[in-house]
Design an enzyme around this catalytic site. Sequence first.
Site, PDB file in Angstrom:
ATOM      1  CB  VAL A 159     -55.465   9.365   8.297  1.00  0.00           C
ATOM      2  CG1 VAL A 159     -55.585   9.802   9.754  1.00  0.00           C
ATOM      3  CG2 VAL A 159     -55.933   7.923   8.133  1.00  0.00           C
TER       4      VAL A 159
ATOM      5  CB  CYS B   4     -57.317   4.410   0.229  1.00  0.00           C
ATOM      6  SG  CYS B   4     -57.153   6.191   0.427  1.00  0.00           S
TER       7      CYS B   4
ATOM      8  CE1 TYR C  31     -57.674   4.115   8.077  1.00  0.00           C
ATOM      9  CE2 TYR C  31     -59.745   2.981   7.662  1.00  0.00           C
ATOM     10  CZ  TYR C  31     -58.621   3.185   8.449  1.00  0.00           C
ATOM     11  OH  TYR C  31     -58.452   2.465   9.605  1.00  0.00           O
ATOM     12  CB  CYS C  32     -54.027   4.765   2.813  1.00  0.00           C
ATOM     13  SG  CYS C  32     -54.159   5.934   1.445  1.00  0.00           S
ATOM     14  CB  THR C  33     -50.858   7.672   5.513  1.00  0.00           C
ATOM     15  OG1 THR C  33     -50.572   6.450   6.176  1.00  0.00           O
ATOM     16  CG2 THR C  33     -50.259   8.833   6.305  1.00  0.00           C
TER      17      THR C  33
END
Length: 353
Positions: free
Chosen positions: A228, A206, A199-201
């Site tokens: 996220v 990701c 995952y990433c922002t």
Amino acid sequence: MQVLHNRISNEELKARLFAETERRVTISLYKYFTITDPRAFRDEVYVKFSQLHVFGRIYIAHEGINAQISVPESNFESFRETLYKLSPELNGLRLNIAIDDDGKSFWVLRCKVRSKIVADGITDPDFDPSKVGKYLKADEVNEMIGRDDTVFVDMRNHYEYEVGHFENALEVPSDTFREQLPMAAKMLKDKKDKNIVMYCTGGIRCEKASAYLRYNGFQKVFHVEGGVIEYVRKAKEQNLPLKFIGKNFVFDERLGERITDDVISQCHQCGKPCDNHTNCNNDGCHLLFIQCDECKNKFDGCCSNTCKDEFHLPAEEQRVRRAGRENGTMIFNKSRNNPLLSKVNAVSEETAT
């Protein structure tokens, strides 16, 4: 003749933004797809989005588009229609809407052509960033988190992870995404039998990371759809428990979106619980660090007494002092190994003398 670049000063643009009365919607979006002529595509995007008073950062490359922008609320539907008509690949594209947003995130539109929309250091022509892992929706994330057969991997930088992350997520301790990719593969080499959830922002890092792991032989690779931002939005819509704790760092004037009330980091100056990022006010520094309100008042928004003293010097003397280092690697360096951090760590010694 069409204007293809901004020609107004930042000061005037900021004043115009804060004079606006209409609400703005902050959005992030990306798409990996082939753009044959990035320069022509960039100019088309700039003209059409300028007409809709879009502000923000847009990066365009042969591999696709990456954008963090704000749009006047009354132009939102027109913006979406315009975006979808730019290319069949963009038709129906998911838009990540900011969670904790005052609409003042950007004050100008900057649209740039780059070699890649995410710098990854990958030179292998056989690597295909479109061969990604499986998307996970918010309810699927909650179902998988905490399972013994699953590892959540944070593909953001350390200053993002520090203030908020998924429960028990693995941090990849590197300073750039290009360093993270091979490091993540190495750290996970003995976990190829497990589910790997990245995952990433907002999803862009990701997603490429999931393709990189698949390219390196990992089979059970997943990534959080929309990162996220989308996870939190969907979890709230569906009344799901939030498994991301703390703040989500964002790359605009806000520097963070509050997700839960948990404060999992500390002020870099006094050690009190705090998760507010700030940039050192000294123009010869601009270190990104965590600072509580008390220390912000004490040090006038600077990272140390040294920077505070320089910040209060006459402007001309400040320029002389920072000559030769203003555009160097020290400026806005967010590295966990940044030598400027020694100043933060030395604050207690300074205040004791």
